[in-house]
Every structure is written in structure tokens, then in C-alpha cells.
Design an enzyme around this catalytic site. Structure first.
Site, PDB file in Angstrom:
ATOM      1  N   ASN A   2      -0.589  -6.797   6.145  1.00 39.87           N
ATOM      2  CA  ASN A   2      -1.847  -6.374   6.732  1.00 39.87           C
ATOM      3  C   ASN A   2      -1.919  -4.848   6.786  1.00 39.87           C
ATOM      4  O   ASN A   2      -1.814  -4.212   5.746  1.00 39.87           O
ATOM      5  CB  ASN A   2      -2.148  -7.063   8.065  1.00 39.87           C
ATOM      6  CG  ASN A   2      -1.047  -7.052   9.086  1.00 39.87           C
ATOM      7  OD1 ASN A   2      -0.079  -7.784   8.964  1.00 39.87           O
ATOM      8  ND2 ASN A   2      -1.179  -6.250  10.128  1.00 39.87           N
ATOM      9  N   ASP A   3      -2.077  -4.209   7.948  1.00 44.93           N
ATOM     10  CA  ASP A   3      -2.432  -2.792   8.030  1.00 44.93           C
ATOM     11  C   ASP A   3      -1.607  -1.899   7.098  1.00 44.93           C
ATOM     12  O   ASP A   3      -0.378  -1.990   7.074  1.00 44.93           O
ATOM     13  CB  ASP A   3      -2.209  -2.264   9.450  1.00 44.93           C
ATOM     14  CG  ASP A   3      -2.941  -3.058  10.498  1.00 44.93           C
ATOM     15  OD1 ASP A   3      -3.643  -4.018  10.147  1.00 44.93           O
ATOM     16  OD2 ASP A   3      -2.800  -2.716  11.678  1.00 44.93           O
ATOM     17  N   PRO A   4      -2.269  -0.981   6.370  1.00 41.11           N
ATOM     18  CA  PRO A   4      -1.504   0.063   5.672  1.00 41.11           C
ATOM     19  C   PRO A   4      -0.885   1.010   6.692  1.00 41.11           C
ATOM     20  O   PRO A   4      -1.513   1.364   7.685  1.00 41.11           O
ATOM     21  CB  PRO A   4      -2.558   0.773   4.821  1.00 41.11           C
ATOM     22  CG  PRO A   4      -3.859   0.514   5.518  1.00 41.11           C
ATOM     23  CD  PRO A   4      -3.717  -0.831   6.170  1.00 41.11           C
ATOM     24  N   GLN A  19       2.177  -3.289   7.154  1.00 39.70           N
ATOM     25  CA  GLN A  19       2.622  -4.358   8.035  1.00 39.70           C
ATOM     26  C   GLN A  19       2.956  -5.586   7.195  1.00 39.70           C
ATOM     27  O   GLN A  19       2.159  -6.014   6.352  1.00 39.70           O
ATOM     28  CB  GLN A  19       1.527  -4.696   9.046  1.00 39.70           C
ATOM     29  CG  GLN A  19       1.297  -3.609  10.086  1.00 39.70           C
ATOM     30  CD  GLN A  19       2.409  -3.578  11.111  1.00 39.70           C
ATOM     31  OE1 GLN A  19       2.411  -4.332  12.078  1.00 39.70           O
ATOM     32  NE2 GLN A  19       3.365  -2.694  10.914  1.00 39.70           N
ATOM     33  N   SER A  60       2.094  -0.749  13.555  1.00 40.31           N
ATOM     34  CA  SER A  60       1.551   0.285  12.671  1.00 40.31           C
ATOM     35  C   SER A  60       1.940   1.696  13.083  1.00 40.31           C
ATOM     36  O   SER A  60       2.285   1.959  14.243  1.00 40.31           O
ATOM     37  CB  SER A  60       0.030   0.170  12.615  1.00 40.31           C
ATOM     38  OG  SER A  60      -0.343  -1.006  11.941  1.00 40.31           O
TER      39      SER A  60
END
Length: 1000
Positions: A2-4, A19, A60
Site C-alpha cells: 500500500n502506501d509509498p 508498506q 509509513s
């Protein structure tokens, strides 16, 4: 994934951390994955970078290049990369921690002094660091922006060494405050490219509460003085639209509205006995309400269910405007709010309410695998079960979700048209390789199945069994699934003459006319209220009432409502006045690169949405990143706005040699398919369109031959919006929130044109309108065969100014070889044995560039001196003398006695390759004397080297040289072949887009 995270450019390499769950394809075990790229396009996965440990998950964060080694983790000669991430401790607390790398990001060491920033908070996360240059060493330092997620605040801190941090200020709440704030970023950009007019951009991602539902990213433009960010674009509007206020709930009572709360809840939930003043205990901050009170269904949390109903009224206005928020659980047409079986139904298996300790086995059921009589039926699990007992395969054996086996009923006679039952628990698709379903078995064969929806709540499922009247049948619960949601729940199996009505687990505001719901609005999984409007003109003069419904016990199982106004015009939702990174459903957690070359501001975002991220129908992978975008601030309508353009390097994926260009002209009303059969599923569309007389116009992407699948991207002239409709894009059934239509405000340019740059691939559409001032990014899951493209024009004829479809290579997982021009042919040999003629032959290039050679071009070039040592006459210099498909040609019309050499160039679908080395010079033979070619005279020193060879046959290019060749085509052969490709108004053309951009 998921999140960069940790986007950083270092020593010629772009690093993307993200993530990552190393042990599965849904969220969990959060660690930092790692990939690297030389160009932001072609990526290589690297080993796991920063893993979770026994104490905490790794949430993150960001990475900076510590050029001056302020942290002391490296040296001046080898500065470290320093990562700050959120340690999400098993206790629930979140704090910021460091890790560093001294080998260019390949390995990481967690700092022994972690955490470095701790507020003793459970929602303090997502640090993004940058170096603030205040003009002097004393006023320059590190800054980190973080969030207090549920408070909708960005917190700023400073440090000189990345280890010790001091609070500076905070920003927010502001603009969109639905859900939680996450993944902030803060950076400067020059306005319109002028460094003297630099502004700062604060990015705040939020989930849920995005403009199109679920996850999204907003931004603010303002100033940062090294301490405080001041927004120029915060908007606040508490005004009520003009009209008659029907209900505002501001006098401490429901003022004639009827409240029906579920009995037995501690706080008389969900709605209590009076309107709420705002948020209720345990609830995030409620924003957007107007006045002193509102309807709030969070009394006793999300569990209780109930309704609030207005007095009857006569519809007399065109529009009903109201504020709504809370959970996103829409009304199900034809459903029920209760949980009732069909009238006159016959209950099978006693509803599993067997007395005492009697088991399924005692009542004719056969159990296999992990399931034991002592555990079945179960008394636990499954909301909305009827009675005390049910089948629950999680409880039915010793292994929870990893129980496997079957539970098969005794036979019963089908004597009614429908079998209905309450079903819950997990769901498995064919790609999983697992079976998890309730089966109807007739004559030893499975004739129908039902499964859960990865939901603990049971709901009605029905089978039409009219074809099996009088037959014996049995029910089999077949659980061969393991892992998360690897169980089934079954209760209350009935035979009936009609199917059961599905329970509508809605959180809605409904308009009811003549007992029917005719308008319905749900929340947006957000505690922020915003304006909604119903056009009710068709019900003028009829009696109606409004019912606020909370019929959901799960997450976001509550509804908010306020300020019902009867108006002549619809209210404008506040959320659409805010600034958004993207107007699609799938652009979240966007953050930018540190240390990017040339000072560029490059953003990467997660191409997904938490509404359905764990359920998207993919196999060995789940989730991807959106295309990298270069950001700029440009003045739009007098205000600085972010403009996004796909980074230049993506041009290197283009196949311009296979581009399809559609001629300019009118577009017929309706839908017109384009002949793009060879383009495939991965391509870019560049279009400039005008509305003409059409009310709606645009493109239908990824269409199927039978018309059942299509993703229209259409401009609506009345509303001034660009709309991406994925409701029929392919597989949309995996989550009820996925099918959607995204609408973004887009103004046509001064010439009335819509400019589109659209990137389409196997699972997404990323659309850039008006040079990137507005973007829409959505996932789609069409069949692989759905590769059609159509033009759409509704209500008239639109116009094409230009339209090109360019196939693209894949950036990471693509087996295609990147095609290139062929290499140079070899062994070019020329000889002249007939008067005025030369024979030229050569060998094919060793490397054809990945595509077969389609032809050769032979050119005459200056020759060497004659054997007698005198200066050679030149027949031609660079002139084309033949074009053939074979590896030889005969050149005629040469001047006797002249000296000439030849080069050969090979071509394929990509273009022309390099020229070969020149052949050895040959002296052209002279006329025959007595049947034998006469010796070629030595060329005169006065010969004109620019004189063309004599014409032979038809005239043409190449100095009127003529040629024939084995398997060849004459001088104009390629042009004729190109003309043959014209057809149906579409031509293949070769072009280079943005020629000034470097290619990969």
C-alpha cells in the site's frame, strides 16, 4: 502493498519503499518493501528493507539524504540515507523512529535511541522530512510533518541532527476532515515557473472522506516561514441554501420527528431521545454541522439500529437539500430493514435449535474432516442469526479458520419454489484454489451454491428450485478453505413460494412517497457532514416523509443528518470546492521524492482505495502504484493550482511506430468503434475534442465485443464535468462500493476544447485533462479480451481536432521485447559486368531489433580512385538507388567508367537502422564491342562528379537511378505499401510524441 514510503533519489537510482505484507496479499505484518529504478519506469524488487519486529509494525514514513552527515550515522565522504517511520507498537501507541543506511539503501539499521518523537498517542504517524533552507546556516534545519490522524492536525517539528526534535506548530483541521488524516507532505514550488513567486504546498491524505468516496488526497497552497504553514486555500462555509427550513434540530428536540430506537441499549441508541450537540463519546470529531443540534446515530456506538421519521409533508419545492454524513451503506432496492423469512415458509432442520446438547449428527447430518458432533451446531458467531444456534465452521472444529471438511444434511423433499437461508462468513473465488460454500445437492450433483461476503453478518441468500419439484435434496456446507475468512455461517434454512428479501444493512436518508423509497442518500464513511440534494419536482403535490435509517451494526454503522431545506436550486457540496490531488477513487497516500534531480517535484501514490483494497480480484499480487507525476504550480482562474504531468520517462514505453491516428472531423451521434485491434490493452490516448452540438462526448475504453463491458470517459457540457464510469468496466461485484462514476469539474479551454491524455492498462485508467490540471485515476478489472475503444457523442455531433492511440510497453511485468530498429546489414558487395549496371548484394543484419526486417534501402556513395590512379567520377552521393525486400538488387543507368560504392540500410516496423559500411568501389562497365563489354575507360579528370546517371525506364528519386531487385519493390514500393494501409478513415502513422523529451 500500500502506501509509498521513503521516496528518495540517490546516486542515479530512484528508490521506492512501500508498506508491505511479506506474508500475504491483504493488509497486515506491516514492513517496508523496496524497489529501485534508473528511470521511474523499469523497477527491480529488492530484499525486504525494514521488517516488523516483536514490538512494532513499521508504518509509513520518509527518507532523506543526509548530505552533511548531521546525524552522524555516516561520514562526510559517505553520507547516510536516514529513514523516519512510525513504530506502531503492539500496545497501540504510535511514535516516530529512525533507521539508516550507509550502503545506498540496500541494508538498514534501526537507531538504538528509538523512538525519537513520541507524543504518547495512538494516532501519531506518517512523518515526512525535508531540509528547510532559511538562507543562513543558523536558520536552516530539518523539518518533519506528521499527523494526529483523528484530530485532523498536521504537526511540524524541527531538528539539527534528525535525532532530537522540537515542536514548531500545527495546521488544521481544515477543508476535508472525513475519516482520518494521513501521509502529509510539505514542499515549495514556483508559481508559473517564477522562483520569485514561490508558494508552499501542504498535502494531506485522508481515509475515508475523499472527494469520490473512501480514500483520497487533498492539498493546500500557502506560505511557510520555517515555523508555521499558513494556508491561502482553506474554505469555510456555514451558510444554509436559500429556501424553507423544514428541520434544523436546534431547539433540543426532534420537533415532531418520530424516533424508533432498538430497545435494550445503554444510551437508547442509536439516536437517543434528543438531537446530539456534536460528536458522541468514542466518536471522531463531527464537522460540517450547522446550528446547535443534529441527528447522530452513534449513541451506543455502531451496534444499535433504528430510524428517525419526519412528519408527512406535501412536496412543493423543486429540491430538498440537507447535510449528511456517517457510514457508507446504501439502500438496497427491494430489500427489507428486518430479518424476516418469506411469508408461509417451511423451516428446515428446526433452525438448528436442537434441544440440550443434541448435535447435528443426532439429526441426520454427516460430518467429515475437522468437524465434530460435539461442536455442531454452534452457539457463537454470525450477527443476525435467528435463535441461539447455527452452523459456524470456525467454531465447528478445533482450528478456527483453518478447519476443513463438510457438513451434509439428511434428505428433504423440495415442495416449494425457493430455498432461502441466512449465510455469512467468507468467500473464495476460483483463483484462490479453495472451496467455501453452501451447496444444494440433488441426485448426487451440486446444482446451486451460496457463500458469504467476507462479513460476519448473515444475510439472506435464495435459490430458485422450481426445476427440482418433488425431488430429494440435501444441504452441504463445504469448507475447504484456510486462512482469513476461511469459514462459513449458516442459519434458518427455509422452503417458500417466494425468495427471502435481502436485509438492507443501510445507513441512509430516504425520501418515502406512497410507501416507497424514491430517493436515498448514504454517508461517505466520514464524520464530516456535507450538502446533498434531491430533485423532487416529479413528486410535486404528493405527500411524502423523510426517514433517517441506521440499520447497520458493523464499522461505520451510523448516520448523521442535519438542516433539511426545501429549495428551488440544489446546494453545492463543500467537498467539491476543495483542492484534490486526483478526483478518482484510486489515488491515495501521494507523497514526493527527496533529492530528485533538477529540483523536480515528483509524486507517487497508491493506486487503490481502502474501501475495497483487500478484495480487489487479483491473483498473485494486490495493489500497484500510480504512474509517477511531476508537479507544478500554475495559475488557474487566478489561483495557484497543482498541475500533474506523467514524468517524461514514461514516453520511453511508447510504441510510436504502431500508433493509430484518427482523422480530424465530426463524430457521429452514438457510439463509434475505432479499428484498434492491434493496439492491445495497454496504451495512451492523446485527444483534443470539441463538443460541437453534442451534450456529452468522449471515449469508451476497454470495451468488449458484446457490449457488456466498457469504461466511458465522457465530458458533460451541462455540468462542466469530466466523468469516468466504471459501473460496467468488468468485475465490479467483489465489493459493493466499487462500481462508481467519478465526476471532476473541468472547464473547456478558450477555444472550447477538451484536451485529454489517458493511460490505460490491464487494471487501471489514469486520465489527465487540460494539461494535467485535473486528473481521474481508477482501477478497472475487465476481461483480457475487452480491448476495444469507441468514440461517444450524445445529443449531437462532437468534433475531433486530433486523436492518437499509442500502444505502450509494460514498465515492470511485461514479456514483450522492447523493439528497436535493426542493425546494419553486412558484407555489402558490388560488381559491374554489364554496361551501365551494377549488382549489389549483402547479408541481413545480425540483430533485427526484435521485429522482422521489412525492407532494405541502397544508396550510392562516392567511390575511390580508379585502378589507374586517376580521380573517380562519382555517380551519386547518398542517392537512393533501390528499395527491396530481398538482399540484392540490380542498379541500372550508371555512367560508364564512373566509380561508385554502395551502402545498405535495413528497416522494420520501428524505423530505419544505421547504414552499413560502404562496399568496395566498383568501376562501371562500358558499352559492348562485338558482343563483349568494352573495357571501362579510365575516368577523365574533368568528369563532373555530380552528374546523375542516365535515366532508365521511369524517372524518380535518387538522381533518376532505376533499380530492380530479387523479391524487391521499385523506388516507390514503400510509398505504395503505406497507402495500402489507409482504410476506414484510420491510418497507421509513425510519430514521436514530445520529441524534446528524452527516451528511456
Amino acid at each position: 502493498m500500500n502506501d509509498p514510503n521513503g521516496l528518495v533519489y540517490y546516486e542515479g537510482v530512484y528508490h521506492l519503499f512501500y508498506q508491505y505484507n511479506p506474508f500475504g496479499t491483504i493488509w497486515g505484518n506491516m514492513s517496508w518493501g523496496h524497489a529501485t529504478s534508473p528511470d521511474l519506469v523499469h523497477w527491480t524488487e529488492q530484499p525486504l528493507a525494514i521488517p516488523q519486529d516483536a514490538d512494532a509494525d513499521i508504518f509509513s514514513g520518509s527518507i532523506v539524504v543526509d548530505h552533511d552527515n548531521t546525524s552522524g550515522f555516516g561520514t562526510a565522504e559517505n553520507p547516510p540515507l536516514v529513514a523516519m517511520y512510525t513504530s506502531a507498537y503492539k500496545t497501540g501507541k504510535q511514535a516516530q523512529a529512525l533507521a539508516y543506511s550507509t550502503d545506498a539503501g540496500q541494508t538498514w539499521t534501526k537507531y538504538a535511541g528509538n523512538p525519537v518523537l513520541d507524543r504518547d498517542s495512538n494516532n501519531f504517524r506518517d512523518p515526512h522530512m525535508f531540509w528547510y533552507d532559511g538562507g543562513t546556516p543558523e536558520t536552516s534545519y530539518w523539518v518533519v510533518v506528521t499527523v494526529e490522524a483523528t484530530e485532523h492536525r498536521v504537526l511540524l517539528y524541527r531538528s539539527d541532527d534528525l535525532k532530537n526534535w522540537t515542536y514548531l506548530s500545527d495546521f488544521g483541521p481544515a477543508n476535508a476532515t472525513g475519516g482520518v488524516w494521513e501521509c502529509p507532505d510539505l514542499f515549495p514550488l514556483p508559481v508559473d515557473g517564477d522562483p520569485a513567486k514561490t508558494k508552499w504546498v501542504m498535502v494531506v491524505n485522508l481515509n475515508p472522506g475523499g472527494v469520490s468516496g473512501g480514500s483520497g488526497g487533498q492539498y493546500f497552497v500557502g506560505d511557510f516561514d520555517g515555523t508555521t504553514f499558513t494556508s491561502d486555500t482553506t474554505r469555510s462555509d456555514d451558510s444554509v441554501p436559500p429556501g424553507q427550513l423544514f428541520a434544523g434540530f436546534d431547539d433540543g428536540s426532534y420537533d415532531g420527528w418520530t424516533v424508533a430506537n432498538e430497545p435494550g441499549n445503554w444510551k437508547n441508541g442509536p439516536f437517543g431521545s434528543a438531537p446530539a450537540a456534536g460528536a458522541i463519546d468514542g466518536q471522531q470529531t463531527v464537522t460540517g454541522q450547522i446550528g446547535e443540534g443534529l441527528i447522530n446515530g452513534f449513541n451506543d456506538g455502531d451496534w444499535p439500529i433504528g430510524t428517525v421519521t419526519s412528519p408527512d409533508f406535501t412536496v412543493s419545492s423543486r429540491t430538498i437539500n440537507f447535510l449528511a454524513g456517517g457510514g457508507k451503506h446504501p439502500h438496497i432496492e427491494g430489500g427489507q430493514l428486518g430479518n424476516e423469512a418469506p411469508a408461509g415458509s417451511e423451516l428446515l432442520f428446526d433452525g438448528f435449535e436442537y434441544p440440550g446438547t443434541e448435535s447435528l449428527a443426532d439429526h441426520g447430518w454427516t460430518l467429515t474432516g475437522d468437524f465434530t458432533a460435539a461442536r455442531n451446531p454452534s452457539t457463537n458467531g454470525g450477527d443476525y442469526a435467528i435463535g441461539a444456534k447455527r452452523i459456524n465452521t470456525w467454531e465447528g472444529g478445533p482450528n478456527g479458520d483453518d478447519n476443513t471438511g463438510t457438513l451434509t444434511s439428511g434428505a428433504f423433499t423440495i415442495d416449494k419454489d425457493y430455498v432461502s437461508m441466512l449465510v455469512g462468513g467468507g468467500k473464495r473465488d476460483a483463483a484462490s484454489g479453495q472451496t467455501l460454500q453452501v451447496e444444494l445437492v440433488v441426485d448426487g450433483a451440486v446444482v446451486d451454491t451460496a457463500s458469504g461476503e467476507n462479513d460476519g453478518a448473515l444475510n439472506w441468500k435464495s435459490w430458485d428450485v422450481s426445476a427440482y419439484q418433488g425431488k430429494q435434496a440435501s444441504i452441504r456446507v463445504n469448507d475447504q478453505a484456510t486462512g482469513g475468512w476461511g469459514h462459513m455461517t449458516l442459519d434458518n434454512v427455509v422452503l417458500a413460494d417466494s425468495p427471502a428479501l435481502v436485509r438492507s444493512s443501510e445507513t441512509t436518508v430516504n425520501l418515502v412517497v406512497d410507501g416507497q423509497v424514491v430517493r436515498s442518500t448514504t454517508g461517505n464513511d466520514s464524520e464530516g457532514l456535507d450538502w446533498n440534494s434531491w430533485d423532487v419536482s416529479e413528486f410535486a403535490g404528493r405527500t411524502a416523509h423523510i426517514t433517517v435509517v441506521d440499520n447497520n451494526r458493523a464499522g461505520w454503522g451510523h448516520i448523521l443528518a442535519d438542516q433539511f431545506v426545501f429549495s428551488d436550486e440544489p446546494a453545492t457540496p463543500r467537498i467539491r470546492s476543495y483542492d484534490w490531488l486526483d478526483w478518482g477513487r484510486d489515488y491515495y497516500a501521494g507523497v514526493t521524492y527527496d533529492n530528485a534531480p533538477d529540483g523536480k517535484r515528483i509524486m507517487v501514490a497508491w493506486l487503490n482505495n481502502w474501501d475495497y483494497a483487500n478484495q480487489i480480484p487479483t491473483g498473485q499480487w494486490r495493489s500497484a502504484m500510480a504512474l509517477p507525476r511531476e508537479l507544478s504550480l500554475q495559475t488557474v482562474d487566478g489561483t495557484p493550482k497543482l498541475v500533474s504531468e506523467v514524468v517524461d520517462q514514461v514516453d520511453g514505453l511508447s510504441k510510436p511506430f504502431a500508433a493509430v491516428a484518427v482523422p480530424a472531423g465530426p463524430v457521429a451521434e452514438g457510439e463509434t468503434a475505432l479499428p484498434v485491434g492491434d493496439v492491445g490493452a495497454v496504451y495512451r490516448v492523446d485527444a483534443v475534442l470539441k463538443p460541437g452540438t453534442a451534450s456529452r462526448f468522449g471515449l469508451a475504453l476497454r470495451t468488449s465485443e458484446d457490449g457488456t463491458q466498457s469504461t466511458p470517459l465522457v465530458y458533460d457540457t451541462a455540468s462542466g464535468t469530466l466523468q469516468l464510469d466504471r459501473t460496467a468496466s468488468g468485475d465490479v461485484a467483489f465489493n459493493p462500493t466499487f462500481a462508481s462514476v467519478e465526476k471532476a469539474p473541468v472547464a473547456l479551454d478558450a477555444d472550447g476544447r477538451l484536451k485529454l491524455e489517458v493511460y490505460v492498462d490491464n487494471a487501471s485508467v489514469q486520465a489527465f485533462a487540460q494539461g494535467g490540471s485535473t486528473t481521474i485515476s481508477d482501477q478497472i478489472f475487465p476481461d483480457p479480451s475487452s480491448t476495444g475503444i469507441s468514440l461517444i457523442s450524445t445529443g449531437g455531433s462532437a468534433e475531433i481536432e486530433s486523436l492518437t492511440v499509442t500502444p505502450l510497453y509494460g514498465g515492470m511485468y511485461d514479456p514483450q521485447r522492447v523493439l528497436a530498429v535493426p542493425g546494419a546489414p553486412g558484407a555489402v558487395v558490388a560488381e559491374s559486368t554489364e554496361a551501365g549496371t551494377a549488382s549489389v548484394s549483402w547479408s541481413a543484419p545480425v540483430d533485427d531489433g526484435g521485429s522482422p526486417v521489412t525492407g532494405y534501402t541502397v544508396r550510392a556513395v562516392g567511390g575511390a580512385a580508379s585502378a589507374g590512379g586517376s580521380a573517380a567520377a562519382v555517380a551519386a552521393d547518398g542517392s537512393v538507388v533501390c528499395q527491396v525486400t530481398g538482399t540484392s538488387c540490380q542498379v541500372t543507368g550508371l555512367a560508364a567508367g564512373s566509380t561508385v560504392a554502395f551502402t545498405v540500410t535495413a528497416s522494420n516496423v520501428v524505423g530505419d537502422g544505421p547504414a552499413s559500411a560502404a562496399s568496395a568501389a566498383v568501376v562501371v562497365a562500358g558499352p559492348s564491342v562485338g558482343g563483349t563489354p568494352s573495357p571501362t575507360p579510365a575516368p577523365s579528370s574533368s568528369a563532373d562528379p555530380s552528374s546523375p546517371a542516365s535515366a532508365a525506364g521511369t524517372g524518380g528519386n535518387g538522381g533518376n537511378l532505376a533499380a530492380t531487385g530479387a523479391n524487391g519493390i521499385a523506388r516507390i514500393g514503400l510509398a505504395a505499401a503505406a497507402l495500402a494501409l489507409l482504410g476506414g478513415g484510420v491510418a497507421l502513422r509513425t510519430r514521436r510524441r514530445r520529441a524534446s523529451r528524452p527516451t528511456v
